[in-house]
Write an enzyme that holds these catalytic residues in place. Structure first.
Site, mmCIF file in Angstrom:
data_model
loop_
_atom_site.group_PDB
_atom_site.id
_atom_site.type_symbol
_atom_site.label_atom_id
_atom_site.label_comp_id
_atom_site.label_asym_id
_atom_site.label_seq_id
_atom_site.Cartn_x
_atom_site.Cartn_y
_atom_site.Cartn_z
ATOM 1 N N HIS A 157 32.330 -1.232 0.427
ATOM 2 C CA HIS A 157 31.443 -1.377 -0.735
ATOM 3 C C HIS A 157 32.240 -0.961 -1.972
ATOM 4 O O HIS A 157 33.218 -0.226 -1.863
ATOM 5 C CB HIS A 157 30.205 -0.483 -0.598
ATOM 6 C CG HIS A 157 29.285 -0.883 0.513
ATOM 7 N ND1 HIS A 157 28.554 -2.057 0.503
ATOM 8 C CD2 HIS A 157 28.988 -0.286 1.698
ATOM 9 C CE1 HIS A 157 27.847 -2.155 1.611
ATOM 10 N NE2 HIS A 157 28.091 -1.097 2.367
ATOM 11 N N ASP A 212 23.786 -8.253 13.163
ATOM 12 C CA ASP A 212 24.180 -6.900 12.742
ATOM 13 C C ASP A 212 23.770 -6.618 11.312
ATOM 14 O O ASP A 212 23.978 -7.414 10.417
ATOM 15 C CB ASP A 212 25.693 -6.688 12.861
ATOM 16 C CG ASP A 212 26.055 -5.279 12.424
ATOM 17 O OD1 ASP A 212 25.325 -4.358 12.807
ATOM 18 O OD2 ASP A 212 27.034 -5.111 11.690
ATOM 19 N N HIS A 263 34.101 -5.112 15.308
ATOM 20 C CA HIS A 263 32.945 -4.924 14.413
ATOM 21 C C HIS A 263 33.459 -4.617 13.008
ATOM 22 O O HIS A 263 33.633 -3.465 12.628
ATOM 23 C CB HIS A 263 32.063 -3.773 14.921
ATOM 24 C CG HIS A 263 30.756 -3.648 14.190
ATOM 25 N ND1 HIS A 263 29.575 -3.328 14.823
ATOM 26 C CD2 HIS A 263 30.434 -3.791 12.878
ATOM 27 C CE1 HIS A 263 28.591 -3.282 13.937
ATOM 28 N NE2 HIS A 263 29.095 -3.557 12.745
ATOM 29 N N ASN A 269 26.923 -11.005 8.387
ATOM 30 C CA ASN A 269 26.016 -10.786 7.254
ATOM 31 C C ASN A 269 26.705 -11.037 5.918
ATOM 32 O O ASN A 269 26.714 -10.194 5.026
ATOM 33 C CB ASN A 269 25.387 -9.390 7.298
ATOM 34 C CG ASN A 269 26.412 -8.270 7.263
ATOM 35 O OD1 ASN A 269 27.590 -8.475 7.552
ATOM 36 N ND2 ASN A 269 25.973 -7.079 6.917
ATOM 37 N N HIS A 279 27.532 0.296 17.407
ATOM 38 C CA HIS A 279 27.682 1.625 16.798
ATOM 39 C C HIS A 279 26.637 2.639 17.263
ATOM 40 O O HIS A 279 25.815 3.099 16.488
ATOM 41 C CB HIS A 279 27.726 1.544 15.268
ATOM 42 C CG HIS A 279 26.821 0.499 14.634
ATOM 43 N ND1 HIS A 279 25.506 0.327 14.989
ATOM 44 C CD2 HIS A 279 27.053 -0.416 13.656
ATOM 45 C CE1 HIS A 279 24.979 -0.641 14.252
ATOM 46 N NE2 HIS A 279 25.900 -1.110 13.451
ATOM 47 N N HIS A 283 22.190 -4.480 16.573
ATOM 48 C CA HIS A 283 22.042 -3.310 15.702
ATOM 49 C C HIS A 283 20.659 -2.729 15.982
ATOM 50 O O HIS A 283 19.652 -3.372 15.733
ATOM 51 C CB HIS A 283 22.178 -3.745 14.234
ATOM 52 C CG HIS A 283 22.068 -2.600 13.277
ATOM 53 N ND1 HIS A 283 23.085 -2.239 12.440
ATOM 54 C CD2 HIS A 283 21.070 -1.725 13.032
ATOM 55 C CE1 HIS A 283 22.717 -1.201 11.704
ATOM 56 N NE2 HIS A 283 21.481 -0.868 12.055
ATOM 57 N N ASP A 316 33.182 -0.645 12.475
ATOM 58 C CA ASP A 316 32.088 -1.018 11.563
ATOM 59 C C ASP A 316 32.592 -0.946 10.116
ATOM 60 O O ASP A 316 31.892 -0.481 9.225
ATOM 61 C CB ASP A 316 30.858 -0.134 11.779
ATOM 62 C CG ASP A 316 29.663 -0.610 10.971
ATOM 63 O OD1 ASP A 316 29.710 -1.734 10.417
ATOM 64 O OD2 ASP A 316 28.673 0.143 10.882
ATOM 65 N N ARG A 334 33.040 -9.454 4.314
ATOM 66 C CA ARG A 334 32.274 -9.775 3.080
ATOM 67 C C ARG A 334 32.589 -11.122 2.458
ATOM 68 O O ARG A 334 32.297 -11.323 1.283
ATOM 69 C CB ARG A 334 32.519 -8.707 2.007
ATOM 70 C CG ARG A 334 32.387 -7.272 2.455
ATOM 71 C CD ARG A 334 30.972 -6.942 2.819
ATOM 72 N NE ARG A 334 30.754 -5.512 2.970
ATOM 73 C CZ ARG A 334 29.820 -4.992 3.741
ATOM 74 N NH1 ARG A 334 29.015 -5.772 4.452
ATOM 75 N NH2 ARG A 334 29.657 -3.693 3.824
ATOM 76 N N HIS A 388 33.246 -5.944 8.703
ATOM 77 C CA HIS A 388 32.561 -6.731 7.666
ATOM 78 C C HIS A 388 33.597 -7.091 6.607
ATOM 79 O O HIS A 388 34.027 -6.221 5.848
ATOM 80 C CB HIS A 388 31.430 -5.925 7.035
ATOM 81 C CG HIS A 388 30.357 -5.506 8.004
ATOM 82 N ND1 HIS A 388 29.244 -6.272 8.252
ATOM 83 C CD2 HIS A 388 30.249 -4.423 8.812
ATOM 84 C CE1 HIS A 388 28.480 -5.666 9.150
ATOM 85 N NE2 HIS A 388 29.066 -4.539 9.519
HETATM 86 N N1 LIG Z 1 26.813 -0.007 8.914
HETATM 87 C C1 LIG Z 1 26.349 -0.094 7.700
HETATM 88 O O1 LIG Z 1 25.838 0.910 7.194
HETATM 89 N N2 LIG Z 1 26.409 -1.220 6.981
HETATM 90 C C2 LIG Z 1 26.875 -2.489 7.415
HETATM 91 C C3 LIG Z 1 25.900 -3.192 8.288
HETATM 92 C C4 LIG Z 1 25.884 -2.688 9.692
HETATM 93 O O2 LIG Z 1 26.905 -2.703 10.405
HETATM 94 O O3 LIG Z 1 24.831 -2.290 10.133
HETATM 95 C C5 LIG Z 1 27.193 -3.326 6.198
HETATM 96 O O4 LIG Z 1 27.266 -4.547 6.301
HETATM 97 O O5 LIG Z 1 27.419 -2.723 5.142
HETATM 98 ZN ZN LIG Z 2 25.211 -2.551 12.179
#
Ligand SMILES: NC(=O)N[C@@H](CC(=O)O)C(=O)O
Ligand SMILES: [Zn+2]
Length: 728
Positions: free
Chosen positions: A613, A456, A365, A399, A536, A483, A609, A369, A367
């Site tokens: 950012h 997700d 899991h 996503n 999560h 999710h 997860d 980006r 991200h």
């Molecule tokens: N976990 C989060 O707070 N954010 C995740 C999205 C997700 O995993 O739900 C994201 O893409 O920033």
């Molecule tokens: Zn999520």
């Protein structure tokens, strides 16, 4: 449609377009305007104080938009269409910020300021919007900007608020009426117009994609000469592939240090992978020094490490010999001298005395980006973060922008993933553009190698859609990950609804939001036979529900993140936005129940997860910052600190949760330290202490609440497919 002047009484209107996700808005703005014939008689000026633009793209895109609007006249229809196209495009990506009902990223703010100092904000609502709280929040800003809010102002706000709930009935005339009726002084907005106003000079503006030569960036307008450029050489944004029409031949080139793409000489960003070439720091382990080359080309002998392998059940001090990407031999007393001299000269020996040698970790899991938000992270930097954390395999969430609901985007990620040195797997979404209603072509995506399906970031509220997807997933023998947060029980996301949210007056997200969905989906998994993962997990009651569903025979699984088993809601008070995530950190009782679930096998996967950012985004107030924290580089350490050290689980069990189980759930052959297995290995010191420093992160992002923490479990080497991809 008639042309309506949207101006104040003296014929001047100044428009500030702000977006909570500026770069996207501007991208759409520039792209849209390049395709329309602008006409009419509304002079728009863009003024900016950069508010709302979070990335460098934002600024570049903004300048382009400014140029477009300058001295142009735009009719009502064009303006409407533009806003419409922006909003539509934005709504598709609401998932990444997890603001339920397409709030925040989908919501754009237009400030119309008349020359008399009268102004208004137009909050343009997005389709599918279903939560009034955010509007109220923003409208609150308007009120606070009023110098003397009067009863009329309040009733105006109420009217506007009401109107925004029915966007269809919002007319241009009403907008005009409002623009001239509200006394809002916006501080720090420079006066753009001279005191004596004259009709705007209308100068013809070249359309963005003019002529046949080259491919002009839809975001910043820079001309990109190379026919196969994918990203803009100036701002790093993705170029529109439909517009390829290139004839210019470059004579000098700049080769990207990360991906090898040959760029035009003055490129700043690589057109192949999107990184900023001059600033790119090649990970040390990838540098082509002679020494490293040698390491890459030799066999590896790991001496005297304690092999902990949940697949074979091995837990003993034993040597591991790697050759040709696989584990050639394991045994006691393997020595370089056992090999002929030519071979032994080329063996890299790692003294793993006192260290743990385990199968490479698997994080299912993350991200990364990429594409779309590469200012936060990209596939290359995400993979470096993974390697530094001891991971040799990751499964990326879908996503991105565009979302992975199509084979083309999936392939892009897979191909870029192949250049990283780790195994990058990619999920596809369940629904198109994460819209929760239309299923993707699951079969085509499965054929193209999607690891599984997940929306997700947003919950799937429509049971029919979900059940259909589950049945299809059964046919395809692929998992579905969910999710679980029902917006009905969320006032504001990212912080638990409880004592901390009360203290902050934040609203928060209730554990009930998770529980009701987990209860539903446990039963749907049972009913359809689908292989389902509760992502999560954060609520103790949800753990109990999964426990029951497992007992009833559902093929149900659950993930826990290091932050959910290490921290509680109190962390929000200490770490602010770096403790804001979806689902939120909850109570000590929930944390204990998660640990219980891990101990008894109810929760079978530890995942990070990893949600990078930018610093600018996380510097915003708690209610405006995006949710999510990074995790790849601290996960193993937190597993040891929070689970192994207090005696909840053994190290063997931790490795099972961080490697074997997640790999098996996503239909991979789990890594193991056995003869013939792929040489995916992590070597770490279980008790070696290290400090989490923000400068040390291999990730582009450093939104972690664990910065400054001293943790055990230092990773010394990560080896993937027989190559050292990270060395401390
Ligand atoms: N976990 C989060 O707070 N954010 C995740 C999205 C997700 O995993 O739900 C994201 O893409 O920033
Ligand atoms: Zn999520």
């Amino acid at each position: 449609m008639g042309k309506v002047k949207v101006t104040s009484k003296n014929n001047q209107v100044k428009v500030q377009i702000r977006s909570s996700n500026g770069e996207q808005l501007n991208q759409n703005m520039a792209a849209y305007l390049s395709s329309v014939n602008v006409e009419g008689f509304l002079p728009f000026y863009i003024v900016t104080n950069s508010e709302g633009f979070t990335a460098e793209y934002g600024a570049a895109g903004f300048e382009t938009a400014k140029d477009f609007f300058k001295n142009r006249v735009i009719d009502q229809n064009t303006f409407y269409n533009f806003i419409d196209s922006s909003v539509k495009a934005l709504s598709g990506m609401s998932a990444y910020n997890m603001e339920y009902g397409n709030v925040l990223v989908s919501l754009d703010t237009v400030l119309v300021e008349s020359r008399t100092g009268r102004a208004m904000y137009l909050y343009y609502p997005v389709y599918g919007y279903n939560n009034g709280n955010f509007f109220n929040t923003f409208l609150g800003d308007v009120v606070s900007n009023m110098t003397t809010p009067s009863a009329t102002d309040v009733s105006y706000i109420e009217r506007l608020n009401d109107m925004l709930r029915h966007p269809d009935s919002m007319s241009w005339d009403t907008l005009k009426e409002y623009a001239d009726s509200v006394k809002v002084i916006i501080p720090n907005v420079p006066q753009m117009h001279p005191a004596s106003y004259s009709e705007p000079v209308i100068t013809p503006v070249q359309p963005i994609n003019s002529g046949n030569a080259g491919k002009t960036c839809p975001v910043c307008g820079t001309y990109n000469a190379l026919a196969d450029a994918v990203f803009c050489s100036n701002c790093g944004n993705r170029l529109n592939l439909d517009d390829i029409n290139v004839s210019i031949v470059e004579t000098e080139y700049k080769t990207c240090p990360a991906c090898g793409f040959v760029n035009s000489p003055d490129s700043v960003f690589c057109a192949g992978c999107g990184i900023k070439m001059d600033e790119y720091k090649m990970p040390e382990d990838k540098q082509e020094t002679d020494e490293k080359k040698e390491i890459q080309n030799t066999s590896i002998l790991i001496k005297n490490g304690r092999v902990v392998d949940p697949v074979s059940g091995t837990d003993e001090v034993i040597d591991v010999f790697i050759k040709n990407n696989v584990i050639e031999e394991i045994g006691h007393d393997i020595n370089a001298a056992d090999f002929n001299s030519e071979e032994s000269d080329n063996i890299k020996i790692i003294n793993a005395d006192g260290m743990i040698v385990a199968p490479g970790l698997v994080d299912t899991h993350v991200h990364f980006r990429d594409p779309g938000f590469t200012y936060k992270e990209d596939i290359i930097t995400g993979a470096s973060a993974a390697a530094r954390g001891g991971f040799t395999t990751v499964v990326c969430m879908a996503n991105t922008k565009p979302v992975v609901d199509n084979v083309e985007t999936l392939r892009y990620i897979q191909e870029k993933g192949e250049t990283t040195g780790i195994h990058v797997m990619q999920t596809a979404t369940v629904t198109k553009e994460l819209n929760g209603t239309e299923l993707v072509d699951m079969e085509a995506l499965a054929d193209a190698g999607a690891a599984g399906f997940t929306d997700d970031g947003i919950p799937i509220m429509d049971e029919h859609v979900l059940v259909t997807a589950m049945k299809k997933a059964v046919e395809l023998d692929l998992p579905i990950s969910l999710h679980e947060e029902d917006p009905e029980f969320i006032i504001r996301p990212g912080v638990n609804q409880g004592k901390v949210s009360d203290q902050l007056g934040y609203g928060g997200a209730s554990a009930t939001a998770e529980d009701v969905m987990v209860a539903r989906d446990c039963m749907l998994a049972l009913n359809t036979g689908a292989s389902v993962c509760i992502q999560h997990i954060s609520s103790g009651n949800s753990v109990e529900l999964v426990r029951l569903a497992k007992k009833l025979g559902a093929d149900i699984h659950a993930e826990a993140t290091p932050h959910h088993f290490t921290l509680t809601e109190d962390a929000v008070l200490k770490y602010g936005t770096n403790a804001r995530m979806n689902p939120p950190l909850r109570t000590e009782n929930d944390r204990e129940k998660i640990i219980e679930g891990i101990k008894d096998g109810t929760i079978d996967m530890i995942v990070t997860d990893h949600a990078p950012h930018s610093e600018e985004e996380k510097a915003k107030p708690l209610e405006n910052a995006p949710s999510g924290i990074t995790g790849l580089e601290t996960s193993l350490a937190l597993g040891i600190k929070s689970l192994v050290e207090p005696g909840h689980i053994s190290l063997m069990k931790l490795i099972e949760l961080m490697s074997k189980n997640p790999a098996e759930f996503y239909r991979m052959v789990p890594g193991s330290i056995t003869k013939g297995a792929s040489a995916d290995i992590v070597i770490f010191g279980e008790k070696d202490l290290w400090t989490v420093n923000r400068e040390d992160f291999a990730s582009k992002a450093c939104n972690s609440p664990f910065i400054g923490w001293e943790l055990p479990g230092k990773v010394h080497y990560t080896i993937c497919s027989g190559k050292i991809i990270y060395q401390a």
